[in-house]
Design a protein around this motif. Structure first.
Motif, mmCIF file in Angstrom:
data_model
loop_
_atom_site.group_PDB
_atom_site.id
_atom_site.type_symbol
_atom_site.label_atom_id
_atom_site.label_comp_id
_atom_site.label_asym_id
_atom_site.label_seq_id
_atom_site.Cartn_x
_atom_site.Cartn_y
_atom_site.Cartn_z
ATOM 1 N N PRO A 143 0.811 -1.229 0.000
ATOM 2 C CA PRO A 143 0.000 0.000 0.000
ATOM 3 C C PRO A 143 0.838 1.271 0.000
ATOM 4 C CG PRO A 143 -0.555 -1.419 1.883
ATOM 5 C CD PRO A 143 0.455 -2.153 1.079
ATOM 6 N N ALA A 144 1.942 1.305 0.759
ATOM 7 C CA ALA A 144 2.747 2.535 0.800
ATOM 8 C C ALA A 144 3.358 2.805 -0.575
ATOM 9 C CB ALA A 144 3.844 2.427 1.864
ATOM 10 N N GLY A 145 4.019 1.809 -1.152
ATOM 11 C CA GLY A 145 4.702 2.012 -2.430
ATOM 12 C C GLY A 145 3.744 2.336 -3.559
ATOM 13 N N VAL A 202 9.107 -1.836 -7.867
ATOM 14 C CA VAL A 202 9.490 -3.258 -7.922
ATOM 15 C C VAL A 202 9.063 -3.930 -6.616
ATOM 16 C CG1 VAL A 202 11.461 -2.855 -9.436
ATOM 17 C CG2 VAL A 202 11.831 -2.914 -6.968
ATOM 18 N N ASP A 203 8.674 -5.187 -6.714
ATOM 19 C CA ASP A 203 8.262 -5.931 -5.516
ATOM 20 C C ASP A 203 8.593 -7.399 -5.709
ATOM 21 O OD1 ASP A 203 6.586 -7.359 -3.504
ATOM 22 O OD2 ASP A 203 5.867 -5.342 -3.101
ATOM 23 N N ASN A 204 9.130 -8.014 -4.669
ATOM 24 C CA ASN A 204 9.534 -9.414 -4.837
ATOM 25 C C ASN A 204 8.412 -10.425 -4.614
ATOM 26 O OD1 ASN A 204 9.443 -9.251 -2.100
ATOM 27 N ND2 ASN A 204 11.630 -9.567 -1.748
ATOM 28 N N ARG A 205 7.211 -9.947 -4.324
ATOM 29 C CA ARG A 205 6.077 -10.873 -4.286
ATOM 30 C C ARG A 205 5.241 -10.652 -5.546
ATOM 31 N NH1 ARG A 205 2.903 -9.861 0.867
ATOM 32 N NH2 ARG A 205 2.207 -12.006 0.735
ATOM 33 N N THR A 206 4.335 -11.583 -5.807
ATOM 34 C CA THR A 206 3.451 -11.412 -6.968
ATOM 35 C C THR A 206 2.222 -10.620 -6.533
ATOM 36 O OG1 THR A 206 2.232 -13.426 -6.502
ATOM 37 C CG2 THR A 206 4.171 -13.630 -7.954
ATOM 38 N N ARG A 265 -4.585 -8.811 5.965
ATOM 39 C CA ARG A 265 -3.889 -8.040 7.001
ATOM 40 C C ARG A 265 -4.853 -7.005 7.569
ATOM 41 N NH1 ARG A 265 2.184 -7.109 4.737
ATOM 42 N NH2 ARG A 265 2.591 -6.501 6.872
ATOM 43 N N ALA A 266 -4.535 -5.725 7.370
ATOM 44 C CA ALA A 266 -5.319 -4.679 8.028
ATOM 45 C C ALA A 266 -6.748 -4.604 7.493
ATOM 46 C CB ALA A 266 -4.633 -3.334 7.829
ATOM 47 N N GLY A 267 -7.616 -3.959 8.294
ATOM 48 C CA GLY A 267 -8.998 -3.837 7.848
ATOM 49 C C GLY A 267 -9.652 -2.514 8.162
ATOM 50 N N PRO A 293 -10.838 -3.873 3.736
ATOM 51 C CA PRO A 293 -9.622 -4.679 3.850
ATOM 52 C C PRO A 293 -8.441 -4.127 3.056
ATOM 53 C CG PRO A 293 -11.525 -6.062 3.380
ATOM 54 C CD PRO A 293 -11.985 -4.641 3.234
ATOM 55 N N GLN A 294 -7.252 -4.348 3.618
ATOM 56 C CA GLN A 294 -6.007 -3.931 2.960
ATOM 57 C C GLN A 294 -5.887 -4.561 1.569
ATOM 58 O OE1 GLN A 294 -2.560 -3.989 5.456
ATOM 59 N NE2 GLN A 294 -1.143 -4.307 3.785
ATOM 60 N N THR A 295 -6.392 -5.782 1.426
ATOM 61 C CA THR A 295 -6.332 -6.432 0.109
ATOM 62 C C THR A 295 -7.099 -5.598 -0.925
ATOM 63 O OG1 THR A 295 -8.108 -7.799 0.994
ATOM 64 C CG2 THR A 295 -5.961 -8.840 0.795
ATOM 65 N N ASP A 355 16.190 -10.789 -5.723
ATOM 66 C CA ASP A 355 17.576 -10.288 -5.586
ATOM 67 C C ASP A 355 17.665 -8.769 -5.735
ATOM 68 O OD1 ASP A 355 18.185 -12.967 -5.439
ATOM 69 O OD2 ASP A 355 18.751 -13.120 -7.557
ATOM 70 N N THR A 356 16.784 -8.047 -5.045
ATOM 71 C CA THR A 356 16.826 -6.580 -5.130
ATOM 72 C C THR A 356 18.118 -6.051 -4.513
ATOM 73 O OG1 THR A 356 14.465 -6.674 -4.663
ATOM 74 C CG2 THR A 356 15.487 -4.487 -4.650
ATOM 75 N N GLU A 357 18.723 -5.095 -5.187
ATOM 76 C CA GLU A 357 19.881 -4.381 -4.634
ATOM 77 C C GLU A 357 19.624 -2.892 -4.805
ATOM 78 O OE1 GLU A 357 24.130 -5.980 -5.277
ATOM 79 O OE2 GLU A 357 23.012 -6.359 -7.120
ATOM 80 N N SER A 375 9.923 1.259 0.528
ATOM 81 C CA SER A 375 8.604 0.981 1.137
ATOM 82 C C SER A 375 8.460 -0.537 1.147
ATOM 83 C CB SER A 375 7.489 1.648 0.333
ATOM 84 O OG SER A 375 7.645 1.383 -1.050
ATOM 85 N N ASP A 376 9.528 -1.196 1.628
ATOM 86 C CA ASP A 376 9.618 -2.653 1.518
ATOM 87 C C ASP A 376 9.248 -3.376 2.811
ATOM 88 O OD1 ASP A 376 11.912 -1.516 2.558
ATOM 89 O OD2 ASP A 376 13.289 -2.929 1.628
ATOM 90 N N GLY A 377 8.472 -2.712 3.671
ATOM 91 C CA GLY A 377 7.867 -3.405 4.803
ATOM 92 C C GLY A 377 8.827 -3.709 5.941
ATOM 93 N N GLY A 415 6.355 3.864 5.543
ATOM 94 C CA GLY A 415 5.531 2.760 6.026
ATOM 95 C C GLY A 415 6.278 1.836 6.966
ATOM 96 N N ASP A 416 5.895 0.551 6.913
ATOM 97 C CA ASP A 416 6.475 -0.442 7.828
ATOM 98 C C ASP A 416 7.993 -0.566 7.682
ATOM 99 O OD1 ASP A 416 3.917 -1.014 8.711
ATOM 100 O OD2 ASP A 416 4.092 -3.179 8.453
ATOM 101 N N ALA A 417 8.556 -0.109 6.613
ATOM 102 C CA ALA A 417 10.017 -0.144 6.461
ATOM 103 C C ALA A 417 10.692 0.694 7.539
ATOM 104 C CB ALA A 417 10.414 0.373 5.075
ATOM 105 N N GLY A 434 -4.302 -0.829 17.843
ATOM 106 C CA GLY A 434 -4.926 0.461 17.525
ATOM 107 C C GLY A 434 -5.261 0.629 16.061
ATOM 108 N N ALA A 435 -5.042 -0.409 15.228
ATOM 109 C CA ALA A 435 -5.333 -0.363 13.772
ATOM 110 C C ALA A 435 -4.600 0.785 13.090
ATOM 111 C CB ALA A 435 -6.840 -0.280 13.541
ATOM 112 N N LYS A 436 -3.329 0.948 13.411
ATOM 113 C CA LYS A 436 -2.615 2.110 12.897
ATOM 114 C C LYS A 436 -1.623 1.829 11.754
ATOM 115 C CE LYS A 436 -4.234 5.540 15.074
ATOM 116 N NZ LYS A 436 -5.515 5.142 14.460
ATOM 117 N N GLY A 437 -1.173 0.550 11.579
ATOM 118 C CA GLY A 437 -0.067 0.282 10.653
ATOM 119 C C GLY A 437 -0.313 0.760 9.230
ATOM 120 N N LEU A 438 -1.395 0.315 8.634
ATOM 121 C CA LEU A 438 -1.710 0.709 7.259
ATOM 122 C C LEU A 438 -1.937 2.218 7.171
ATOM 123 C CD1 LEU A 438 -2.584 0.178 4.330
ATOM 124 C CD2 LEU A 438 -4.822 -0.504 5.204
ATOM 125 N N ASN A 439 -2.592 2.755 8.176
ATOM 126 C CA ASN A 439 -2.880 4.195 8.167
ATOM 127 C C ASN A 439 -1.608 5.024 8.252
ATOM 128 O OD1 ASN A 439 -5.882 4.229 8.148
ATOM 129 N ND2 ASN A 439 -5.572 2.958 9.956
#
Ligand SMILES: Cc1cc2nc3c(=O)[nH]c(=O)nc-3n(C[C@H](O)[C@H](O)[C@H](O)COP(=O)(O)OP(=O)(O)OC[C@H]3O[C@@H](n4cnc5c(N)ncnc54)[C@H](O)[C@@H]3O)c2cc1C
Length: 400
Positions: A25-27, A44-48, A57-59, A112-114, A137-139, A169-171, A294-296, A304-309
């Motif tokens: 969400p941040a990126g 770029v993101d190493n997940r699909t 995750r968050a809601g 939902p975050q999704t 293999d991000t560098e 913004s890689d968490g 973000g979470d990075a 407190g439901a704050k992470g995504l926010n």
């Protein structure tokens, strides 16, 4: 592998203004805001996309987060989200409603975050954004001078992105935070975790219930008309597979029982996870031409439901920072970023810690501690001043 041998393997090189490592969400939100401001970026993101879009995750979205989405043209939340005008604090077997609208004239949204991810991804795709998922293999190189991101794609080819700025913004498990030299890190560990489930059953209540019981914390939340989201406090070493559906429901029902006869709707448990949590802040959130979001840079316990926010609040500030730096040549904006972002982060850290400490059971707590905790809850639920602090923090503090 040294740079020379890697350079020899590079099959494409892309020049952009901002390279964004991490398309959560941040990126994605940052890339969307930059696009609206006329600043080019590559994500770029190493997940699909599928993996991110199906990980629950968050809601809960603060009203500021909803405004950020809607004002930037991403408005499905208004049609498919559920506006929540309060929550219940439940202790001593009795629920006490905290009425956000009455107390602070604001509400939050169950969305939902999704769905936030899917909406932003669809929007960036429609705007022909350069999004590269499923890489490895991000560098990140030369952040003080000529920042570049290199990675390997699914076919094994190496690519390079040359940018004016790189955003990490890689968490919470990302690598960008480690590139900030001389950073200070603040931690708070907790001796418990959350056992989270998704269950195939209609919601038991229309709003969230945060419950404190002698057996520990429980949270009743919702997802859809047919799926409930529930959590209960557990040991961080708990094995989710060791819990049958019946045992999970019995534990939840016991923690929520009371003289009002409250009962949860039960149904098959679709997913179960144990979520260990901690508080973390890294400062500064900038090193040379690398900025974190973000979470990075920070994580909070989920109470407190704050992470995504917080992730969305960071990128609201960061998009403006980058626009000033890259379009108006105001490099001072980069220096101000950490202070501006952390002002909100530390308020949210306190709020999340406070909600956590007020509602969870600490193993070995004295009888005095238990009574004091109930006294605190009574003070919050029974006083307009106490409830207002909770309502303001939960729905999101005014300002950006
Ligand atoms: C079970 C659970 C429940 C939660 N509940 C809530 C809630 O109710 N309310 C709330 O506000 N928050 C909640 N949170 C927190 C919230 O999910 C996070 O704060 C939010 O995801 C932060 O967004 P982000 O974009 O900063 O990081 P992330 O969503 O973690 O995205 C980071 C992205 O970076 C990618 N990445 C990592 N390393 C690399 C690399 N080397 N190269 C390329 N890409 C990389 C990852 O694949 C990921 O897609 C919850 C979290 C969990 C786990």
């Amino acid at each position: 592998m040294n740079n020379t041998s890697l350079s020899e393997k590079i099959t494409t090189s892309t020049r952009t203004r901002v390279a964004v490592v991490g398309g959560g969400p941040a990126g994605l939100m940052l890339s969307h805001l930059l696009y609206l401001a006329g600043v080019e970026s590559v994500v770029v993101d190493n997940r699909t996309e599928h993996a991110i879009g199906t990980t629950h995750r968050a809601g809960i979205l603060e009203h500021n987060s909803v405004s950020l989405l809607v004002d930037s043209g991403v408005d499905r939340v208004l049609r498919d989200g559920h506006r929540h005008e309060g929550i219940a604090l439940r202790f001593g077997g009795v629920s006490h409603r905290i009425d956000f609208e009455d107390l602070v004239g604001a509400s939050c949204w169950l969305y939902p975050q999704t769905d936030v991810f899917l909406d932003l991804h669809a929007r960036r795709t429609a705007d022909q954004g350069d999004l590269r998922y499923g890489i490895r293999d991000t560098e990140v190189l030369d952040v003080l001078d000529r920042p570049r991101v290199r990675y390997t794609d699914q076919e094994g080819a190496c690519h390079e992105i040359v940018a004016d700025l790189v955003v990490g913004s890689d968490g919470s498990r990302g690598m960008c935070r480690d590139l900030v030299e001389g950073a200070t890190r603040y931690f708070q560990e907790y001796p418990f975790a959350w056992f989270g489930i998704m269950a195939q059953t209609a919601p038991s209540v229309p709003e969230l219930v945060y419950a404190r019981s002698g057996r520990g914390f429980a949270l009743v939340s919702q997802r859809t008309e047919t799926v409930q989201r529930l959590y209960f406090q557990c040991d961080p070493t708990e094995d989710p597979a060791a819990w049958s559906d019946d045992r999970i429901w019995e534990e939840l029902q016991t923690r929520l029982a009371g003289e009002d006869g409250f009962r949860l709707n039960e149904g098959p448990v679709l997913e179960r996870t144990v979520l260990p949590f901690r508080s973390f802040v890294q400062t500064p959130m900038r090193h040379g031409r690398l900025l974190l979001a973000g979470d990075a840079a920070h994580t909070v316990p989920p109470t407190g439901a704050k992470g995504l926010n917080l992730a969305l609040a960071d990128v609201r500030v960061l998009a403006e920072t980058i626009e000033r730096a890259l379009k108006a040549g105001d490099e001072h904006a980069l220096e101000e970023y950490t202070g501006r972002a952390l002002a909100r982060v530390w308020k949210a850290q306190h709020f999340s810690y406070w909600m956590t400490a007020m509602l969870h059971r600490i193993e070995g707590a004295s009888a005095f501690d238990e009574q004091r905790q109930l006294g605190e809850l009574a003070g919050v639920a029974g006083s307009r001043a106490g409830s207002t602090y909770l309502a303001e923090g939960y729905t999101g503090w005014p300002g950006h």
